[in-house]
Structure formats: C-alpha cells, structure tokens
Scaffold this active site. Structure first.
Site, PDB file in Angstrom:
ATOM      1  CB  SER A 119      -3.378  -0.223  16.245  1.00 19.78           C
ATOM      2  OG  SER A 119      -4.234  -0.068  17.355  1.00 19.78           O
ATOM      3  CD  GLN A 151       8.858  14.303  -4.991  1.00 19.20           C
ATOM      4  OE1 GLN A 151       7.745  14.499  -4.517  1.00 19.20           O
ATOM      5  NE2 GLN A 151       9.487  15.196  -5.730  1.00 19.20           N
ATOM      6  CG  HIS A 178       5.600   8.022   1.580  1.00 19.16           C
ATOM      7  ND1 HIS A 178       5.184   8.745   2.681  1.00 19.16           N
ATOM      8  CD2 HIS A 178       5.898   8.930   0.623  1.00 19.16           C
ATOM      9  CE1 HIS A 178       5.211  10.039   2.400  1.00 19.16           C
ATOM     10  NE2 HIS A 178       5.634  10.180   1.155  1.00 19.16           N
ATOM     11  CD  GLU A 238       8.525   1.247 -11.425  1.00 21.57           C
ATOM     12  OE1 GLU A 238       9.204   1.696 -12.367  1.00 21.57           O
ATOM     13  OE2 GLU A 238       8.737   1.537 -10.234  1.00 21.57           O
ATOM     14  CB  ILE A 239       5.261  -1.683 -15.700  1.00 22.67           C
ATOM     15  CG1 ILE A 239       3.778  -2.044 -15.579  1.00 22.67           C
ATOM     16  CG2 ILE A 239       5.767  -2.007 -17.100  1.00 22.67           C
ATOM     17  CD1 ILE A 239       2.873  -1.238 -16.484  1.00 22.67           C
ATOM     18  NE  ARG A 274      16.444  -6.663 -15.381  1.00 16.68           N
ATOM     19  CZ  ARG A 274      16.837  -7.613 -14.534  1.00 16.68           C
ATOM     20  NH1 ARG A 274      16.414  -7.581 -13.285  1.00 16.68           N
ATOM     21  NH2 ARG A 274      17.636  -8.577 -14.940  1.00 16.68           N
ATOM     22  CG  LEU A 331      -7.596   4.962   6.891  1.00 19.87           C
ATOM     23  CD1 LEU A 331      -7.687   5.783   5.610  1.00 19.87           C
ATOM     24  CD2 LEU A 331      -8.980   4.747   7.494  1.00 19.87           C
ATOM     25  CG  HIS A 354       2.512   9.827   7.972  1.00 25.90           C
ATOM     26  ND1 HIS A 354       2.699  10.957   8.748  1.00 25.90           N
ATOM     27  CD2 HIS A 354       3.751   9.462   7.539  1.00 25.90           C
ATOM     28  CE1 HIS A 354       3.986  11.257   8.791  1.00 25.90           C
ATOM     29  NE2 HIS A 354       4.639  10.373   8.063  1.00 25.90           N
ATOM     30  NE  ARG A 362       5.617  12.719  -0.364  1.00 20.99           N
ATOM     31  CZ  ARG A 362       6.872  13.096  -0.575  1.00 20.99           C
ATOM     32  NH1 ARG A 362       7.129  14.325  -0.983  1.00 20.99           N
ATOM     33  NH2 ARG A 362       7.869  12.254  -0.378  1.00 20.99           N
TER      34      ARG A 362
END
Length: 236
Positions: free
Chosen positions: A70, A90, A94, A101-102, A105, A187, A192, A197
């Site tokens: 924590s 992918q 998470h 996101e760009i 549309r 962090l 994780h 990854r």
C-alpha cells in the site's frame, strides 16, 4: 484542433523507442518519490522526510520483500504508449491502469502500421509461444504484410470517401495498426505489470515495452530498481 492533430504520433521528450523504432513509450508525468513511500509507511509517526537515508532504503526493501504494497501506491506514473492494436489489447487486460486513447472515430490522420523486422515461428510445445528461427525465410511474407496494410488502408479511405462513417470504416483496419494511448498506474501495480510482461513467458513485443518502462522509471525510483537488480532483474 487541426494543428494539434498533426502531431498526435510524436513521442514526448522523455521516451524510449521499441520495435525497431516503430513504437515508443514515454514518461509524461509522475507523482511522488521514493521518500513518499517511506513517509506513507511511517504515517503514524506524523513526520515527513524529503531525502532517503540508509534506514529508509532498508525499510523500502522490507516493504517490497514482505509485500506491504500500500505505501507503494502513493507513487503514480503516467505514460504515453505507441503500439500495435494487438499489444494494446494485452495491455488493457491490466485493469488497475487508467487509460485514454486516440479514437479513430474522430481522426483518420497519422495512420501507421507495424511490420515486424523479422517473423518468428510457432513453438512446437507451447501454443502461446513463439521462437526465433534464423533459417526461416520471411522476406516475402513480410512484404505480404506490408501489402495487406496498404490495401486495408486504401479500403478504409475508399469507405470514407464513399460517405461511410469513421466508426464503421475503421473495422477494416488490421490488428497491427499503431495506436497511441495514455496509461496511468501506481508503482505497486506497475511492478506487477513488469513482473508479468518482462517475463520469458510474455510476448516479445510487449516485453520490449516493459523493458523500456524500467529504463524510464529507474531515475525516479533508483532504490526500487536496485532492489530488483540485486535479485537478478535487469533495469538497464
């Protein structure tokens, strides 16, 4: 607005290129320092320190080793990521990250498509894995990928010119279209993410992004990086 949109795929100043320069990840902003971690852990004492001392570094290691996570949640990072759609998919698994996101549309400019520098072959014993094969002849196959990218984009443009809305026309674009999004994470959850990854079990492309993130955050959390490097992890 039009002037701003001309630069949507330009990386921020602090970034690392990946995928042979076709992708990148940049560090946009941070909140907190390593001192924030130990201050949060000692909040009951009502004292705040600005600089790390040896006893603070020892406490930091103790927190990580014993999974007292924590206090690590009080450091937050915001990244800008330019990656293929299939990597974005992918990444978004998470759910502890926040994303924006760009959207295609709203714009059809700066369209890019990822073509691998080389193609891997399917692993014989693992359906989820791939392996490098230096004898694999992939030049013609990579050219077919480039042509497919070009043909998909031509169809997309044709649909727009015919009056089809962007939100439907974008459905013909391939999975290796490059997208740009912002991701914000604390962090604890970032560590994780990196554990999963930057792993030999992760897909090579997203592993490249994880390695780049380690380079970006190491100056912010040098003692955290040093702890993992002491365990054999690489943050260079």
């Amino acid at each position: 607005m039009a002037a701003e949109q001309q630069h949507i795929n330009i990386p921020p100043e602090n970034h690392v290129k990946v995928l042979g320069g076709q992708g990148w990840v940049g560090l946009i902003d941070t909140l907190g320092t390593e001192a924030t971690i130990v201050n949060a852990a000692r909040v009951s004492f009502g004292k705040i320190k600005k600089n790390m001392e040896e006893r603070d570094i020892a406490l930091l290691k103790y927190l990580i080793e014993n999974k007292h996570t924590s206090p690590l949640e009080h450091i937050v990072f915001t990244f800008s990521i330019h990656c293929p759609l299939f990597i974005r998919g992918q990444w978004h698994r998470h759910r502890t990250w926040s994303y924006n996101e760009i959207s295609r549309r709203y714009t059809e400019i700066d369209m890019e498509f990822y073509t691998p520098d080389h193609l891997r072959v399917q692993a014989e014993t693992n359906r989820q894995a791939s392996v490098d094969n230096p004898d694999f002849k992939d030049a013609e196959l990579r050219q077919l990928i480039r042509k497919h990218n070009e043909d998909s984009f031509k169809l997309y443009e044709h649909l727009l010119q015919a009056g089809v809305c962007r939100e439907q026309a974008r459905g013909v674009l391939p999975q290796n279209m490059m997208v740009t999004f912002w991701g914000t994470v604390n962090l604890s959850n970032l560590l994780h993410f990196l554990e999963l990854r930057d792993s030999e079990h992760a897909q090579w492309e997203i592993r490249e992004y994880a390695k780049a993130i380690k380079k970006l955050i190491k100056p912010v959390v040098p003692h955290v990086a040093a702890y993992f490097e002491s365990k054999g992890d690489h943050w260079d």
